[in-house]
Design a protein around this motif. Structure first.
Motif, PDB file in Angstrom:
ATOM      1  N   ASP A   1       0.832  -1.208   0.000  1.00 17.42           N
ATOM      2  CA  ASP A   1       0.000   0.000   0.000  1.00 17.42           C
ATOM      3  C   ASP A   1       0.865   1.256   0.000  1.00 17.42           C
ATOM      4  O   ASP A   1       0.532   2.255  -0.654  1.00 17.42           O
ATOM      5  CB  ASP A   1      -0.920   0.006   1.224  1.00 17.42           C
ATOM      6  N   MET A   2       1.977   1.221   0.711  1.00 19.08           N
ATOM      7  CA  MET A   2       2.897   2.354   0.720  1.00 19.08           C
ATOM      8  C   MET A   2       3.472   2.593  -0.677  1.00 19.08           C
ATOM      9  O   MET A   2       3.539   3.730  -1.151  1.00 19.08           O
ATOM     10  CB  MET A   2       4.029   2.114   1.725  1.00 19.08           C
ATOM     11  N   ALA A   3       3.874   1.511  -1.346  1.00 19.75           N
ATOM     12  CA  ALA A   3       4.420   1.648  -2.698  1.00 19.75           C
ATOM     13  C   ALA A   3       3.371   2.202  -3.655  1.00 19.75           C
ATOM     14  O   ALA A   3       3.671   3.059  -4.507  1.00 19.75           O
ATOM     15  CB  ALA A   3       4.925   0.293  -3.196  1.00 19.75           C
ATOM     16  N   ALA A   4       2.134   1.734  -3.525  1.00 21.20           N
ATOM     17  CA  ALA A   4       1.060   2.234  -4.389  1.00 21.20           C
ATOM     18  C   ALA A   4       0.818   3.722  -4.151  1.00 21.20           C
ATOM     19  O   ALA A   4       0.571   4.495  -5.091  1.00 21.20           O
ATOM     20  CB  ALA A   4      -0.223   1.440  -4.138  1.00 21.20           C
ATOM     21  N   ALA A   5       0.904   4.161  -2.894  1.00 23.45           N
ATOM     22  CA  ALA A   5       0.697   5.571  -2.574  1.00 23.45           C
ATOM     23  C   ALA A   5       1.794   6.439  -3.177  1.00 23.45           C
ATOM     24  O   ALA A   5       1.529   7.529  -3.705  1.00 23.45           O
ATOM     25  CB  ALA A   5       0.635   5.759  -1.060  1.00 23.45           C
ATOM     26  N   VAL A   6       3.032   5.978  -3.119  1.00 25.06           N
ATOM     27  CA  VAL A   6       4.144   6.753  -3.670  1.00 25.06           C
ATOM     28  C   VAL A   6       4.003   6.874  -5.185  1.00 25.06           C
ATOM     29  O   VAL A   6       4.131   7.962  -5.757  1.00 25.06           O
ATOM     30  CB  VAL A   6       5.494   6.113  -3.302  1.00 25.06           C
ATOM     31  N   GLU A   7       3.738   5.767  -5.846  1.00 27.16           N
ATOM     32  CA  GLU A   7       3.681   5.808  -7.310  1.00 27.16           C
ATOM     33  C   GLU A   7       2.451   6.565  -7.813  1.00 27.16           C
ATOM     34  O   GLU A   7       2.516   7.240  -8.846  1.00 27.16           O
ATOM     35  CB  GLU A   7       3.734   4.385  -7.870  1.00 27.16           C
ATOM     36  N   SER A   8       1.351   6.487  -7.089  1.00 26.65           N
ATOM     37  CA  SER A   8       0.171   7.251  -7.518  1.00 26.65           C
ATOM     38  C   SER A   8       0.397   8.750  -7.325  1.00 26.65           C
ATOM     39  O   SER A   8      -0.038   9.566  -8.157  1.00 26.65           O
ATOM     40  CB  SER A   8      -1.080   6.789  -6.763  1.00 26.65           C
ATOM     41  N   ALA A   9       1.099   9.137  -6.254  1.00 26.11           N
ATOM     42  CA  ALA A   9       1.434  10.553  -6.062  1.00 26.11           C
ATOM     43  C   ALA A   9       2.312  11.049  -7.199  1.00 26.11           C
ATOM     44  O   ALA A   9       2.088  12.134  -7.749  1.00 26.11           O
ATOM     45  CB  ALA A   9       2.140  10.741  -4.717  1.00 26.11           C
ATOM     46  N   ARG A  10       3.303  10.275  -7.568  1.00 21.00           N
ATOM     47  CA  ARG A  10       4.205  10.672  -8.660  1.00 21.00           C
ATOM     48  C   ARG A  10       3.426  10.825  -9.961  1.00 21.00           C
ATOM     49  O   ARG A  10       3.616  11.796 -10.711  1.00 21.00           O
ATOM     50  CB  ARG A  10       5.316   9.637  -8.803  1.00 21.00           C
ATOM     51  N   ALA A  11       2.568   9.881 -10.255  1.00 23.26           N
ATOM     52  CA  ALA A  11       1.791   9.948 -11.491  1.00 23.26           C
ATOM     53  C   ALA A  11       0.885  11.178 -11.509  1.00 23.26           C
ATOM     54  O   ALA A  11       0.693  11.808 -12.562  1.00 23.26           O
ATOM     55  CB  ALA A  11       0.955   8.676 -11.645  1.00 23.26           C
ATOM     56  N   THR A  12       0.349  11.547 -10.349  1.00 23.81           N
ATOM     57  CA  THR A  12      -0.559  12.680 -10.269  1.00 23.81           C
ATOM     58  C   THR A  12       0.171  13.997 -10.524  1.00 23.81           C
ATOM     59  O   THR A  12      -0.301  14.859 -11.287  1.00 23.81           O
ATOM     60  CB  THR A  12      -1.249  12.710  -8.892  1.00 23.81           C
ATOM     61  N   TYR A  13       1.353  14.182  -9.905  1.00 29.30           N
ATOM     62  CA  TYR A  13       2.051  15.457 -10.151  1.00 29.30           C
ATOM     63  C   TYR A  13       2.613  15.521 -11.560  1.00 29.30           C
ATOM     64  O   TYR A  13       2.670  16.596 -12.172  1.00 29.30           O
ATOM     65  CB  TYR A  13       3.094  15.753  -9.069  1.00 29.30           C
ATOM     66  N   LEU A  14       3.012  14.365 -12.127  1.00 27.34           N
ATOM     67  CA  LEU A  14       3.513  14.381 -13.503  1.00 27.34           C
ATOM     68  C   LEU A  14       2.400  14.694 -14.506  1.00 27.34           C
ATOM     69  O   LEU A  14       2.636  15.385 -15.506  1.00 27.34           O
ATOM     70  CB  LEU A  14       4.161  13.036 -13.835  1.00 27.34           C
ATOM     71  N   ALA A  15       1.193  14.220 -14.243  1.00 24.58           N
ATOM     72  CA  ALA A  15       0.071  14.536 -15.134  1.00 24.58           C
ATOM     73  C   ALA A  15      -0.189  16.038 -15.159  1.00 24.58           C
ATOM     74  O   ALA A  15      -0.417  16.635 -16.218  1.00 24.58           O
ATOM     75  CB  ALA A  15      -1.177  13.774 -14.684  1.00 24.58           C
ATOM     76  N   ALA A  16      -0.148  16.677 -13.981  1.00 23.18           N
ATOM     77  CA  ALA A  16      -0.339  18.125 -13.926  1.00 23.18           C
ATOM     78  C   ALA A  16       0.807  18.851 -14.612  1.00 23.18           C
ATOM     79  O   ALA A  16       0.596  19.841 -15.330  1.00 23.18           O
ATOM     80  CB  ALA A  16      -0.452  18.569 -12.465  1.00 23.18           C
ATOM     81  N   ALA A  17       2.037  18.373 -14.408  1.00 22.18           N
ATOM     82  CA  ALA A  17       3.202  19.013 -15.029  1.00 22.18           C
ATOM     83  C   ALA A  17       3.132  18.959 -16.545  1.00 22.18           C
ATOM     84  O   ALA A  17       3.503  19.927 -17.236  1.00 22.18           O
ATOM     85  CB  ALA A  17       4.480  18.340 -14.543  1.00 22.18           C
ATOM     86  N   ARG A  18       2.650  17.860 -17.083  1.00 17.05           N
ATOM     87  CA  ARG A  18       2.568  17.736 -18.550  1.00 17.05           C
ATOM     88  C   ARG A  18       1.542  18.703 -19.119  1.00 17.05           C
ATOM     89  O   ARG A  18       1.734  19.242 -20.210  1.00 17.05           O
ATOM     90  CB  ARG A  18       2.265  16.283 -18.912  1.00 17.05           C
TER      91      ARG A  18
END
Length: 380
Positions: A288-305
């Motif tokens: 669950d911790m790994a899923a939280a980290v990777e989902s956070a990364r995907a979310t900020y990268l989507a906004a950055a793009r």
């Protein structure tokens, strides 16, 4: 283990390798002592500036690195995973340059921007006041024009780099017309009348100096006003969208560091004849911790793009800040739990990660404000 990244170019992949090398040689060996003693790492910022890391999201023709936000934010994450105070400071510095780049005249940019982006001058961002944090339109700091100067009086609270910055991007009231009566000024740190209170005694980010900046008859030439009178709040809020992505990336870096520490510990610690990572209950927690980290990364990268494409991204920036910082708080808390009693001691860094994650839910707009922003976007 290092985060797995899909970088858009070979150059950006090389940049990440450079950042990891600097993190290993310059940041990790210093972080524990500096955070324990509350020492501000000014030389570290000079090192980052000289290697071009403080001006990455700005064009090369004004002294920046010419990198898209997608790349810049991953650099912030890598820095924050090694030292959160420096990761946050790097984001704040970029935010302090935002107004000059976006609304400054060509003459203003030519005069001040190269040194700012080159890291020789470290910036701070002065928006909040003790009574006006989530409601910046209620600020009382005032700038009164006298001939070719403005005279600034007031106090700006919660200023990252307060007392150690070389310049301050200051929002001050030039009229009583609510949010439309605020203007933006670029104030050198050595201006007479500008001082800072003693640094705040915080629960985390000890290596990041936070102080109230005091303005007592501070005289600023008209040429140091950015944009027009009354444009200050719009400059501040536009910058905050970008700044929230920086904090989302920094929070993800802290969460990644906490996950890495927890996984390494769980592989070595044994109970009942097996490494604790082999027990399903703990393995699920780590998953669950790994899923939280990777989902956070995907979310900020989507906004950055979206930002890199020149499209509106304010709602997505608030979502990224909300998701990444809430996830970081949860991941760091769970990392302490994985380590058990050891996690509650300073023998391991996870207790520090947990303290660092907490403030990320508060600054650059509390997560309650992020929900308000998102809700207003949905209501349009």
């Amino acid at each position: 283990m290092p985060a797995e990244r899909l970088m858009p170019t070979t150059e950006s992949a090389d940049l990440i390798d450079l950042v990891r090398d600097i993190a290993g040689k310059e940041l990790r060996p210093r972080v524990d002592e500096a955070e324990r003693t509350g020492t501000f790492p000014r030389e570290v910022f000079r090192t980052l500036g000289r290697t071009g890391l403080l001006g990455l999201p700005y064009p090369e023709d004004v002294g920046g690195g010419g990198q898209p936000y997608e790349v810049y934010l991953q650099v912030i994450e890598e820095i924050a995973s090694a030292w959160a105070s420096v990761g946050v400071g790097t984001s704040v510095h970029a935010l302090s340059c935002f107004g000059l780049f976006h609304v400054g005249t060509p003459e203003q940019q030519e005069r001040w921007l190269p040194e700012m982006l080159g890291g020789e001058l470290l910036g701070a961002y002065c928006l909040s006041e003790s009574h006006a944090g989530s409601d910046p339109a209620a600020m009382r700091t005032r700038a009164v024009r006298e001939g070719d100067e403005y005279v600034l009086n007031g106090a700006k609270a919660w200023t990252t780099h307060g007392g150690v910055a070389d310049f301050y991007k200051v929002m001050a009231r030039t009229s009583d017309d609510g949010g439309r009566g605020i203007s933006c000024f670029l104030v050198p740190a050595d201006t007479p009348g500008l001082t800072a209170d003693n640094p705040e005694q915080k629960m985390g980010l000890m290596g990041s100096t936070t102080a109230t900046v005091l303005l007592n008859d501070v005289r600023v030439p008209v040429e140091r006003r950015l944009g027009e009178e009354g444009q200050g709040l719009s400059i501040a809020l536009a910058g905050l969208d970008a700044g929230r992505l920086g904090i989302a990336a920094a929070a993800t870096g802290v969460a990644q560091a906490a996950l890495d520490t927890a996984v390494a510990y769980a592989k070595e610690r044994e109970t009942f004849g097996r490494a604790i990572i082999e027990h399903q209950g703990l393995a699920f927690l780590l998953a669950d911790m790994a899923a939280a980290v990777e989902s956070a990364r995907a979310t900020y990268l989507a906004a950055a793009r979206l930002k890199d494409l020149g499209r509106p991204y304010g709602r997505q920036a608030s979502i990224a800040k909300l998701v990444a910082t809430d996830n970081a708080m949860r991941v760091t808390t769970d990392a302490v739990q994985v380590l058990g009693g050891a996690g509650y001691t300073r023998d391991f860094p996870v207790e520090r990660y947990m303290r660092e994650a907490k403030v990320m839910q508060i600054f650059e707009g509390t997560n309650q404000i992020q929900r308000l922003v998102i809700g207003r976007h949905l209501a349009r």
